[in-house]
Design a protein around this motif. Structure first.
Motif, PDB file in Angstrom:
ATOM      1  N   SER A  21     -20.147  19.179 -16.156  1.00  8.40           N
ATOM      2  CA  SER A  21     -21.292  19.500 -17.007  1.00  8.40           C
ATOM      3  C   SER A  21     -20.759  20.307 -18.190  1.00  8.40           C
ATOM      4  CB  SER A  21     -22.335  20.303 -16.229  1.00  8.40           C
ATOM      5  OG  SER A  21     -21.846  21.596 -15.951  1.00  8.40           O
ATOM      6  N   SER A  22     -21.627  20.675 -19.122  1.00  5.95           N
ATOM      7  CA  SER A  22     -21.157  21.388 -20.312  1.00  5.95           C
ATOM      8  C   SER A  22     -20.527  22.738 -19.970  1.00  5.95           C
ATOM      9  CB  SER A  22     -22.300  21.574 -21.310  1.00  5.95           C
ATOM     10  OG  SER A  22     -23.362  22.270 -20.707  1.00  5.95           O
ATOM     11  N   LYS A  23     -20.934  23.359 -18.890  1.00  6.86           N
ATOM     12  CA  LYS A  23     -20.347  24.653 -18.499  1.00  6.86           C
ATOM     13  C   LYS A  23     -18.905  24.511 -18.018  1.00  6.86           C
ATOM     14  CE  LYS A  23     -22.074  24.734 -13.737  1.00  6.86           C
ATOM     15  NZ  LYS A  23     -20.853  24.276 -13.146  1.00  6.86           N
ATOM     16  N   ASP A  24     -18.478  23.277 -17.732  1.00  5.44           N
ATOM     17  CA  ASP A  24     -17.126  23.040 -17.229  1.00  5.44           C
ATOM     18  C   ASP A  24     -16.150  22.588 -18.309  1.00  5.44           C
ATOM     19  OD1 ASP A  24     -17.910  23.519 -14.552  1.00  5.44           O
ATOM     20  OD2 ASP A  24     -18.755  21.492 -14.462  1.00  5.44           O
ATOM     21  N   PHE A  25     -16.533  22.719 -19.571  1.00  5.80           N
ATOM     22  CA  PHE A  25     -15.685  22.193 -20.648  1.00  5.80           C
ATOM     23  C   PHE A  25     -14.263  22.727 -20.570  1.00  5.80           C
ATOM     24  CE2 PHE A  25     -15.076  19.858 -24.403  1.00  5.80           C
ATOM     25  CZ  PHE A  25     -14.172  20.577 -25.182  1.00  5.80           C
ATOM     26  N   HIS A  26     -14.105  23.989 -20.246  1.00  6.42           N
ATOM     27  CA  HIS A  26     -12.765  24.586 -20.168  1.00  6.42           C
ATOM     28  C   HIS A  26     -11.933  24.024 -19.004  1.00  6.42           C
ATOM     29  CE1 HIS A  26     -15.022  26.883 -17.231  1.00  6.42           C
ATOM     30  NE2 HIS A  26     -13.865  27.308 -16.726  1.00  6.42           N
ATOM     31  N   LYS A  27     -12.561  23.293 -18.082  1.00  7.26           N
ATOM     32  CA  LYS A  27     -11.842  22.719 -16.950  1.00  7.26           C
ATOM     33  C   LYS A  27     -11.333  21.306 -17.222  1.00  7.26           C
ATOM     34  CE  LYS A  27     -14.597  25.271 -13.597  1.00  7.26           C
ATOM     35  NZ  LYS A  27     -15.564  25.125 -12.506  1.00  7.26           N
ATOM     36  N   THR A  28     -11.712  20.731 -18.348  1.00  7.58           N
ATOM     37  CA  THR A  28     -11.231  19.385 -18.670  1.00  7.58           C
ATOM     38  C   THR A  28      -9.876  19.501 -19.341  1.00  7.58           C
ATOM     39  OG1 THR A  28     -12.389  19.342 -20.778  1.00  7.58           O
ATOM     40  CG2 THR A  28     -13.550  18.428 -18.892  1.00  7.58           C
ATOM     41  N   TYR A  29      -9.050  18.537 -19.092  1.00  6.82           N
ATOM     42  CA  TYR A  29      -7.684  18.597 -19.589  1.00  6.82           C
ATOM     43  C   TYR A  29      -7.428  17.448 -20.551  1.00  6.82           C
ATOM     44  CZ  TYR A  29      -7.428  21.720 -15.654  1.00  6.82           C
ATOM     45  OH  TYR A  29      -7.671  22.735 -14.782  1.00  6.82           O
ATOM     46  N   ALA A  30      -6.660  17.733 -21.574  1.00  3.66           N
ATOM     47  CA  ALA A  30      -6.358  16.738 -22.598  1.00  3.66           C
ATOM     48  C   ALA A  30      -5.131  15.911 -22.235  1.00  3.66           C
ATOM     49  CB  ALA A  30      -6.148  17.437 -23.943  1.00  3.66           C
ATOM     50  N   ARG A  31      -4.668  16.009 -21.010  1.00  3.37           N
ATOM     51  CA  ARG A  31      -3.506  15.232 -20.596  1.00  3.37           C
ATOM     52  C   ARG A  31      -3.972  14.062 -19.739  1.00  3.37           C
ATOM     53  NH1 ARG A  31       0.709  16.178 -22.007  1.00  3.37           N
ATOM     54  NH2 ARG A  31       2.544  17.283 -21.570  1.00  3.37           N
ATOM     55  N   PRO A  32      -3.765  12.845 -20.244  1.00  4.00           N
ATOM     56  CA  PRO A  32      -4.164  11.684 -19.442  1.00  4.00           C
ATOM     57  C   PRO A  32      -3.296  11.553 -18.198  1.00  4.00           C
ATOM     58  CG  PRO A  32      -3.273  11.027 -21.581  1.00  4.00           C
ATOM     59  CD  PRO A  32      -3.238  12.506 -21.528  1.00  4.00           C
ATOM     60  N   VAL A  33      -3.868  10.994 -17.177  1.00  7.91           N
ATOM     61  CA  VAL A  33      -3.168  10.769 -15.925  1.00  7.91           C
ATOM     62  C   VAL A  33      -3.341   9.296 -15.572  1.00  7.91           C
ATOM     63  CG1 VAL A  33      -3.124  11.336 -13.456  1.00  7.91           C
ATOM     64  CG2 VAL A  33      -3.631  13.113 -15.139  1.00  7.91           C
ATOM     65  N   TYR A  34      -2.252   8.627 -15.242  1.00  8.03           N
ATOM     66  CA  TYR A  34      -2.331   7.228 -14.846  1.00  8.03           C
ATOM     67  C   TYR A  34      -2.934   7.134 -13.450  1.00  8.03           C
ATOM     68  CZ  TYR A  34      -0.962   2.647 -13.136  1.00  8.03           C
ATOM     69  OH  TYR A  34      -0.979   1.394 -12.593  1.00  8.03           O
ATOM     70  N   VAL A  35      -3.977   6.336 -13.310  1.00  6.92           N
ATOM     71  CA  VAL A  35      -4.572   6.051 -12.012  1.00  6.92           C
ATOM     72  C   VAL A  35      -4.454   4.549 -11.813  1.00  6.92           C
ATOM     73  CG1 VAL A  35      -6.667   6.116 -10.621  1.00  6.92           C
ATOM     74  CG2 VAL A  35      -6.176   7.983 -12.218  1.00  6.92           C
ATOM     75  N   LYS A  36      -3.742   4.150 -10.787  1.00  4.58           N
ATOM     76  CA  LYS A  36      -3.524   2.724 -10.554  1.00  4.58           C
ATOM     77  C   LYS A  36      -4.861   2.038 -10.284  1.00  4.58           C
ATOM     78  CE  LYS A  36      -0.953  -0.536  -7.734  1.00  4.58           C
ATOM     79  NZ  LYS A  36      -0.252  -1.317  -8.672  1.00  4.58           N
ATOM     80  N   PRO A  37      -5.206   1.021 -11.089  1.00  7.99           N
ATOM     81  CA  PRO A  37      -6.467   0.307 -10.879  1.00  7.99           C
ATOM     82  C   PRO A  37      -6.391  -0.600  -9.647  1.00  7.99           C
ATOM     83  CG  PRO A  37      -5.277  -0.601 -12.751  1.00  7.99           C
ATOM     84  CD  PRO A  37      -4.489   0.561 -12.265  1.00  7.99           C
ATOM     85  N   SER A  38      -7.530  -1.052  -9.202  1.00  6.69           N
ATOM     86  CA  SER A  38      -7.584  -1.902  -8.010  1.00  6.69           C
ATOM     87  C   SER A  38      -6.862  -3.228  -8.219  1.00  6.69           C
ATOM     88  CB  SER A  38      -9.036  -2.158  -7.627  1.00  6.69           C
ATOM     89  OG  SER A  38      -9.717  -2.788  -8.703  1.00  6.69           O
ATOM     90  N   HIS A  39      -6.906  -3.766  -9.447  1.00  4.33           N
ATOM     91  CA  HIS A  39      -6.206  -5.008  -9.742  1.00  4.33           C
ATOM     92  C   HIS A  39      -5.979  -5.123 -11.248  1.00  4.33           C
ATOM     93  CE1 HIS A  39     -10.496  -5.895  -9.928  1.00  4.33           C
ATOM     94  NE2 HIS A  39     -10.247  -6.979 -10.634  1.00  4.33           N
TER      95      HIS A  39
END
Length: 165
Positions: A21-39
């Protein structure tokens, strides 16, 4: 009793599923992380079958490309000989790439003629419809849209003239 360590893959999945939510803005990170997709591939799209409900509503065959993109969708559409689709509009943008045939797309009050090899842009919320100009040959195109992105944000809307008005 000790708690097992969380693997980095498990942490990535937890982060992906976390709702902010907007109160969590400081918890978001600008570093992308690779997440393997299902296919990563959808083989033989047309042979996998037509999307019956959407094709019936659209009044022409539509084949969805089943890949796990969260931002763009890809479909293969067709127009039967002489076919004209219903006028409709949606909040997402569309780019059509014509694979086969000749026809036109009416966008608001402007008719754009197209043929094999052309790309047509349909802006968001513009009334539009398509027609195949051949009475004997089908037309076929690829449609790329940002619908999943807007669906994930909860703002994707689509309206069919005569049905939703």
């Amino acid at each position: 009793m000790t708690k097992p360590e969380t693997t980095s893959a498990a942490m990535e999945i937890q982060e992906e599923q976390k709702q902010f939510s907007s109160k969590d803005f400081h918890k978001t990170y600008a570093r992308p992380v690779y997440v393997k997709p299902s296919h990563l591939i959808h083989r033989n799209i047309v042979n996998a079958g037509e999307h019956n409900q959407f094709s019936t509503e659209r009044k022409h065959p539509v084949y969805f490309v089943d890949l796990p993109s969260k931002n763009v969708s890809l479909t293969i559409g067709g127009l039967l000989p002489g076919q004209v689709t219903n006028r409709h509009r949606h909040t997402y943008e569309t780019v059509l790439y014509v694979l086969e045939g000749k026809g036109w797309t009416e966008i608001e009050d402007e008719r754009i003629e197209w043929q094999t090899g052309d790309a047509v842009y349909i802006p968001s919320w513009a009334w539009h419809r398509h027609q195949n100009l051949s009475d004997t040959e089908p037309a076929k195109y690829i449609a790329c849209e940002n619908a999943p992105q807007l669906q994930n944000l909860g703002v994707a809307l689509r309206e069919e003239e005569g049905r939703d008005l």
